[in-house]
Design a protein around this motif. Structure first.
Motif, short mmCIF file in Angstrom:
data_model
loop_
_atom_site.label_atom_id
_atom_site.label_comp_id
_atom_site.label_asym_id
_atom_site.label_seq_id
_atom_site.Cartn_x
_atom_site.Cartn_y
_atom_site.Cartn_z
N ALA A 150 -44.31 2.49 -7.80
CA ALA A 150 -44.69 1.19 -8.36
C ALA A 150 -44.00 0.94 -9.69
CB ALA A 150 -46.21 1.13 -8.51
N LEU A 151 -44.02 1.92 -10.56
CA LEU A 151 -43.40 1.74 -11.88
C LEU A 151 -41.89 1.52 -11.76
CD1 LEU A 151 -45.33 4.51 -13.84
CD2 LEU A 151 -45.64 2.04 -14.06
N THR A 152 -41.23 2.33 -10.94
CA THR A 152 -39.78 2.21 -10.84
C THR A 152 -39.36 0.93 -10.13
OG1 THR A 152 -39.74 3.59 -8.84
CG2 THR A 152 -39.39 4.69 -10.95
N LEU A 153 -40.07 0.56 -9.06
CA LEU A 153 -39.70 -0.68 -8.36
C LEU A 153 -39.94 -1.90 -9.25
CD1 LEU A 153 -40.83 -0.17 -4.65
CD2 LEU A 153 -38.66 0.39 -5.75
N HIS A 154 -41.00 -1.87 -10.03
CA HIS A 154 -41.23 -2.98 -10.97
C HIS A 154 -40.13 -3.05 -12.02
CE1 HIS A 154 -42.87 -5.50 -14.11
NE2 HIS A 154 -42.74 -4.47 -14.94
N LEU A 155 -39.82 -1.91 -12.64
CA LEU A 155 -38.83 -1.93 -13.71
C LEU A 155 -37.44 -2.34 -13.22
CD1 LEU A 155 -40.00 1.27 -15.59
CD2 LEU A 155 -40.12 -1.08 -16.46
N LYS A 156 -37.14 -2.06 -11.95
CA LYS A 156 -35.86 -2.46 -11.37
C LYS A 156 -35.88 -3.88 -10.84
CE LYS A 156 -34.16 2.07 -9.86
NZ LYS A 156 -33.71 2.85 -8.69
N ASN A 157 -37.09 -4.37 -10.53
CA ASN A 157 -37.21 -5.70 -9.91
C ASN A 157 -38.32 -6.50 -10.58
OD1 ASN A 157 -35.45 -5.17 -7.26
ND2 ASN A 157 -36.85 -3.41 -7.48
N TYR A 197 -34.35 6.78 -10.91
CA TYR A 197 -35.64 6.79 -10.21
C TYR A 197 -36.74 7.43 -11.07
CZ TYR A 197 -32.81 5.74 -6.09
OH TYR A 197 -31.94 5.15 -5.19
N ASP A 198 -36.55 7.39 -12.36
CA ASP A 198 -37.49 8.01 -13.30
C ASP A 198 -38.01 6.92 -14.24
OD1 ASP A 198 -38.51 9.31 -15.67
OD2 ASP A 198 -37.58 11.16 -14.96
N ALA A 199 -39.31 6.61 -14.16
CA ALA A 199 -39.86 5.50 -14.94
C ALA A 199 -39.70 5.71 -16.44
CB ALA A 199 -41.33 5.31 -14.59
#
Length: 275
Positions: A150-157, A197-199
């Motif tokens: 969730a954190l990584t997908l949000h930060l990327k998108n 892939y590291d928040a």
């Protein structure tokens, strides 16, 4: 896509679906809770943790009551590709059930393990073609490995997932045993690739405008070795990222913990996605 099960729940509908994924190159299963009403509804994507599937949040978290109350749709993908011919490992923290929401580049994992692309592209299209969700109002949350996702997908998108939260997330996989094992297998030994892939690394590069909420049980047996929320707190402070980490005495890593605070998380997203 075919519907394999459907139940009435809190005035809405919980349904389970199967389809042949062109991204993961195997059949995939996901669940959707659609609240009562006509929609279009804000959409929350719930990403589960190691060994889990769509069933864990839909059967154990009590999310339906809160989703019905706030009028949000919740989508729960699986945690990895599965089935005969899909690479696997005997351990619980690698292979089927342990996709880590990334695109693997190393054999034999690279043929099927593309969970970030599956969730952000293929499943997006499928869900919005068949369900009354509003693509302009999406949030993402999850537990443990799914909190990492969730954190990584949000930060990327950040334009896709406008709101984000997590239960007991793996916030710095590059610095803990779960991440060392999974990233080494899926991505190889180049740690520059791990950082994407590291928040805790991503937030330093691209803090978002969202208010991030994290809940963590202090009695969680994975807290000190695998989760290390203090690393993400430090990275967010450095980057100026809005973050609230709530630590709860006596709570562990289980769905008893998640169910206790699920209402707070759905409210957090509903308020962020209002209008």
């Amino acid at each position: 896509m075919k519907t394999t099960n459907s139940w009435k729940s809190f005035g809405g509908t919980l349904s389970v679906h199967e389809h042949d994924s062109s991204t993961c190159r195997c059949p995939m299963t996901f669940a959707v809770y659609t609240p009562p009403g006509e929609g279009p509804f804000p959409v929350l994507w719930y990403l589960s943790g190691l060994t889990c599937s769509w069933a864990n949040p839909m059967e154990k978290s009590g999310l339906q009551a809160h989703a019905a109350k706030y009028g949000v749709m919740v989508v729960a993908p699986d945690t990895s590709p599965r089935g005969k011919g899909v690479a696997d490992d005997e351990a619980y923290d690698l292979g089927q059930g342990a996709g880590f929401y990334l695109t693997a580049t190393q054999a034999p994992w690279s043929e099927h393990y593309k969970m970030d692309v599956y969730v952000t592209e293929e499943l997006q299209e499928l869900v919005f073609d068949h369900f009354p969700g509003d693509p302009a109002r999406q949030g993402v949350f999850g537990h443990s490995m799914g909190g990492h996702g969730a954190l990584t997908l949000h930060l990327k998108n950040p334009d896709t997932y406008r709101s984000v939260s997590a239960f007991s997330p793996i916030v710095a996989p590059s610095q803990v045993p779960w991440g060392h094992k999974a990233f080494g297998a899926y991505l190889g030994e180049d740690r520059a690739k791990w950082a994407q892939y590291d928040a805790s690394e991503l937030v330093r590069e691209r803090p978002s405008q969202a208010k991030i909420l994290i809940d963590q049980g202090v009695a969680d047996g994975f807290l000190e070795e695998q989760l290390k929320p203090e690393l993400f707190e430090a990275a967010c402070a450095e980057a100026g990222q809005d973050l609230t980490v709530r630590r709860h005495e006596g709570y562990d890593h289980s769905y008893y913990f998640i169910a206790s605070f699920m209402g707070d998380h759905i409210k957090h997203h509903a308020e962020a996605l209002r209008g």
